[in-house]
Design a protein around this motif. Structure first.
Motif, PDB file in Angstrom:
ATOM      1  N   ILE A  51       0.855  -1.194   0.000  1.00 23.69           N
ATOM      2  CA  ILE A  51       0.000   0.000   0.000  1.00 23.69           C
ATOM      3  C   ILE A  51       0.888   1.240   0.000  1.00 23.69           C
ATOM      4  O   ILE A  51       1.710   1.424   0.897  1.00 23.69           O
ATOM      5  N   GLU A  52       0.714   2.091  -1.003  1.00 18.50           N
ATOM      6  CA  GLU A  52       1.556   3.268  -1.133  1.00 18.50           C
ATOM      7  C   GLU A  52       0.953   4.512  -0.490  1.00 18.50           C
ATOM      8  O   GLU A  52       1.652   5.482  -0.251  1.00 18.50           O
ATOM      9  N   GLU A  53      -0.345   4.481  -0.198  1.00 21.50           N
ATOM     10  CA  GLU A  53      -0.947   5.657   0.422  1.00 21.50           C
ATOM     11  C   GLU A  53      -0.915   5.540   1.948  1.00 21.50           C
ATOM     12  O   GLU A  53      -0.581   4.496   2.489  1.00 21.50           O
ATOM     13  N   GLU A  54      -1.243   6.624   2.595  1.00 20.16           N
ATOM     14  CA  GLU A  54      -1.200   6.669   4.055  1.00 20.16           C
ATOM     15  C   GLU A  54      -2.216   5.707   4.662  1.00 20.16           C
ATOM     16  O   GLU A  54      -3.356   5.623   4.214  1.00 20.16           O
ATOM     17  N   ILE A  55      -1.783   4.988   5.685  1.00 22.21           N
ATOM     18  CA  ILE A  55      -2.671   4.077   6.412  1.00 22.21           C
ATOM     19  C   ILE A  55      -2.851   4.635   7.817  1.00 22.21           C
ATOM     20  O   ILE A  55      -1.892   4.759   8.578  1.00 22.21           O
ATOM     21  N   ASP A  56      -4.082   4.970   8.151  1.00 25.02           N
ATOM     22  CA  ASP A  56      -4.354   5.497   9.487  1.00 25.02           C
ATOM     23  C   ASP A  56      -4.510   4.363  10.494  1.00 25.02           C
ATOM     24  O   ASP A  56      -3.952   4.420  11.585  1.00 25.02           O
ATOM     25  N   ILE A  57      -5.289   3.349  10.131  1.00 23.88           N
ATOM     26  CA  ILE A  57      -5.549   2.224  11.037  1.00 23.88           C
ATOM     27  C   ILE A  57      -5.357   0.919  10.277  1.00 23.88           C
ATOM     28  O   ILE A  57      -5.844   0.768   9.157  1.00 23.88           O
ATOM     29  N   ALA A  90       6.393  -1.097   9.023  1.00 23.72           N
ATOM     30  CA  ALA A  90       7.092  -0.842   7.756  1.00 23.72           C
ATOM     31  C   ALA A  90       6.266   0.038   6.821  1.00 23.72           C
ATOM     32  O   ALA A  90       6.821   0.847   6.079  1.00 23.72           O
ATOM     33  N   ALA A  91       4.948  -0.107   6.868  1.00 24.34           N
ATOM     34  CA  ALA A  91       4.066   0.664   5.989  1.00 24.34           C
ATOM     35  C   ALA A  91       3.801   2.072   6.523  1.00 24.34           C
ATOM     36  O   ALA A  91       3.148   2.874   5.857  1.00 24.34           O
ATOM     37  N   GLY A  92       4.259   2.367   7.731  1.00 23.30           N
ATOM     38  CA  GLY A  92       4.062   3.697   8.298  1.00 23.30           C
ATOM     39  C   GLY A  92       2.670   3.940   8.853  1.00 23.30           C
ATOM     40  O   GLY A  92       2.233   5.093   8.957  1.00 23.30           O
ATOM     41  N   ALA A  93       1.972   2.870   9.228  1.00 22.20           N
ATOM     42  CA  ALA A  93       0.632   3.018   9.799  1.00 22.20           C
ATOM     43  C   ALA A  93       0.705   3.762  11.126  1.00 22.20           C
ATOM     44  O   ALA A  93       1.740   3.777  11.798  1.00 22.20           O
ATOM     45  N   LYS A  94      -0.411   4.347  11.511  1.00 24.89           N
ATOM     46  CA  LYS A  94      -0.479   5.087  12.773  1.00 24.89           C
ATOM     47  C   LYS A  94      -1.014   4.228  13.919  1.00 24.89           C
ATOM     48  O   LYS A  94      -0.626   4.406  15.065  1.00 24.89           O
ATOM     49  N   VAL A  95      -1.949   3.322  13.583  1.00 27.33           N
ATOM     50  CA  VAL A  95      -2.636   2.537  14.616  1.00 27.33           C
ATOM     51  C   VAL A  95      -2.691   1.076  14.201  1.00 27.33           C
ATOM     52  O   VAL A  95      -3.011   0.771  13.052  1.00 27.33           O
ATOM     53  N   ALA A 150       4.777  -3.027  18.085  1.00 26.77           N
ATOM     54  CA  ALA A 150       4.204  -1.874  17.391  1.00 26.77           C
ATOM     55  C   ALA A 150       4.284  -0.616  18.256  1.00 26.77           C
ATOM     56  O   ALA A 150       4.660   0.457  17.770  1.00 26.77           O
ATOM     57  N   ALA A 151       3.965  -0.738  19.532  1.00 32.30           N
ATOM     58  CA  ALA A 151       3.982   0.425  20.428  1.00 32.30           C
ATOM     59  C   ALA A 151       5.388   0.990  20.577  1.00 32.30           C
ATOM     60  O   ALA A 151       5.579   2.213  20.583  1.00 32.30           O
ATOM     61  N   GLU A 152       6.372   0.107  20.674  1.00 32.40           N
ATOM     62  CA  GLU A 152       7.765   0.558  20.813  1.00 32.40           C
ATOM     63  C   GLU A 152       8.251   1.298  19.574  1.00 32.40           C
ATOM     64  O   GLU A 152       9.232   2.033  19.636  1.00 32.40           O
ATOM     65  N   ARG A 153       7.561   1.115  18.474  1.00 28.16           N
ATOM     66  CA  ARG A 153       7.951   1.770  17.220  1.00 28.16           C
ATOM     67  C   ARG A 153       6.994   2.909  16.850  1.00 28.16           C
ATOM     68  O   ARG A 153       6.952   3.348  15.714  1.00 28.16           O
ATOM     69  N   GLY A 154       6.208   3.353  17.835  1.00 29.20           N
ATOM     70  CA  GLY A 154       5.416   4.559  17.662  1.00 29.20           C
ATOM     71  C   GLY A 154       3.964   4.404  17.274  1.00 29.20           C
ATOM     72  O   GLY A 154       3.258   5.403  17.141  1.00 29.20           O
ATOM     73  N   LEU A 155       3.485   3.180  17.068  1.00 33.73           N
ATOM     74  CA  LEU A 155       2.085   3.002  16.727  1.00 33.73           C
ATOM     75  C   LEU A 155       1.232   3.000  17.993  1.00 33.73           C
ATOM     76  O   LEU A 155       1.666   2.519  19.039  1.00 33.73           O
ATOM     77  N   THR A 156       0.043   3.532  17.877  1.00 35.97           N
ATOM     78  CA  THR A 156      -0.951   3.368  18.927  1.00 35.97           C
ATOM     79  C   THR A 156      -1.533   1.982  18.735  1.00 35.97           C
ATOM     80  O   THR A 156      -1.814   1.573  17.598  1.00 35.97           O
ATOM     81  N   VAL A 157      -1.719   1.241  19.817  1.00 37.93           N
ATOM     82  CA  VAL A 157      -2.220  -0.121  19.712  1.00 37.93           C
ATOM     83  C   VAL A 157      -3.528  -0.270  20.479  1.00 37.93           C
ATOM     84  O   VAL A 157      -3.620   0.103  21.647  1.00 37.93           O
ATOM     85  N   VAL A 158      -4.521  -0.809  19.776  1.00 37.53           N
ATOM     86  CA  VAL A 158      -5.801  -1.162  20.382  1.00 37.53           C
ATOM     87  C   VAL A 158      -5.925  -2.670  20.220  1.00 37.53           C
ATOM     88  O   VAL A 158      -5.765  -3.193  19.123  1.00 37.53           O
ATOM     89  N   MET A 159      -6.195  -3.366  21.322  1.00 37.23           N
ATOM     90  CA  MET A 159      -6.213  -4.829  21.276  1.00 37.23           C
ATOM     91  C   MET A 159      -7.487  -5.368  21.915  1.00 37.23           C
ATOM     92  O   MET A 159      -7.945  -4.870  22.942  1.00 37.23           O
ATOM     93  N   ASP A 160      -8.046  -6.396  21.253  1.00 36.77           N
ATOM     94  CA  ASP A 160      -9.207  -7.110  21.776  1.00 36.77           C
ATOM     95  C   ASP A 160     -10.432  -6.200  21.902  1.00 36.77           C
ATOM     96  O   ASP A 160     -11.173  -6.252  22.865  1.00 36.77           O
ATOM     97  N   ARG A 161     -10.624  -5.353  20.885  1.00 35.62           N
ATOM     98  CA  ARG A 161     -11.807  -4.477  20.836  1.00 35.62           C
ATOM     99  C   ARG A 161     -12.354  -4.460  19.410  1.00 35.62           C
ATOM    100  O   ARG A 161     -11.600  -4.513  18.453  1.00 35.62           O
TER     101      ARG A 161
END
Length: 138
Positions: A70-76, A95-100, A116-127
Motif C-alpha cells: 500500500i503506497e498511500e497513508e494508512i491510518d488504522i 514498515a508501511a508507516g501506519a499510525k494505529v 508496534a507500540a515501541e515503534r510509535g504506533l498506537t495499539v488497540v487490542m481485543d476491541r
C-alpha cells in the motif's frame, strides 16, 4: 501487559482516520470481517482490503497481498487474523508507516502490541472497531 487507549483517545483515533487497511478481509458477505468493513465504508472511511487470497475487488476496492504494497497513508490497520499470526502484521504495519494497529475482539498478541507500540504506533487490542465507533463516535 498492554493497556488500551482511553475511550477519549479511541474516539480521537476514529474521528481523525480516513484510510483503514483491513487485514484478513474476506470477500464473503456473511463473514464478520466483510460486514465490519462494509460498516466502516458506510461511516465514511476508505477500506483497503489486505488478503493474499483475494483475486478481485472487495467492496469496490482492489485488494493488496500485504500492507507493504500500500503506497498511500494508512491510518488504522484493523486485524482479522488469529492471535498467533499478528506478529508479522505488526511488522508490516510499522514498515508501511501506519499510525494505529487495531486487533479485533478476541485477537490478543502481547508481543505484537509491544513491538508496534515501541515503534510509535498506537495499539488497540481485543476491541471491535464497529462497536467502538457506534458507542464513541455515533
Amino acid at each position: 501487559m498492554h493497556r488500551n487507549p482511553s475511550d477519549a483517545e479511541i474516539r480521537e483515533i476514529l474521528q481523525a482516520a480516513k484510510n483503514i487497511a483491513v487485514v484478513g478481509l474476506s470477500d464473503k458477505p456473511h463473514r464478520t470481517s466483510h460486514r465490519i468493513a462494509r460498516f466502516l465504508q458506510s461511516a465514511g472511511y476508505r477500506v483497503l482490503p489486505v488478503n493474499p487470497n483475494l483475486s478481485g475487488p472487495v467492496l469496490g476496492e482492489e485488494p493488496y497481498a500485504s500492507l507493504r504494497e500500500i503506497e498511500e497513508e494508512i491510518d488504522i490497520v484493523d486485524v482479522f487474523r488469529r492471535s498467533e499470526f499478528v506478529g508479522p502484521v505488526a511488522e508490516d504495519a510499522v514498515a508501511a508507516g501506519a499510525k494505529v494497529l487495531w486487533m479485533q475482539l478476541g485477537v490478543i498478541n502481547e508481543a505484537a502490541a509491544r513491538y508496534a507500540a515501541e515503534r510509535g504506533l498506537t495499539v488497540v487490542m481485543d476491541r471491535c472497531i464497529k462497536v467502538d465507533h457506534a458507542s464513541l463516535v455515533g
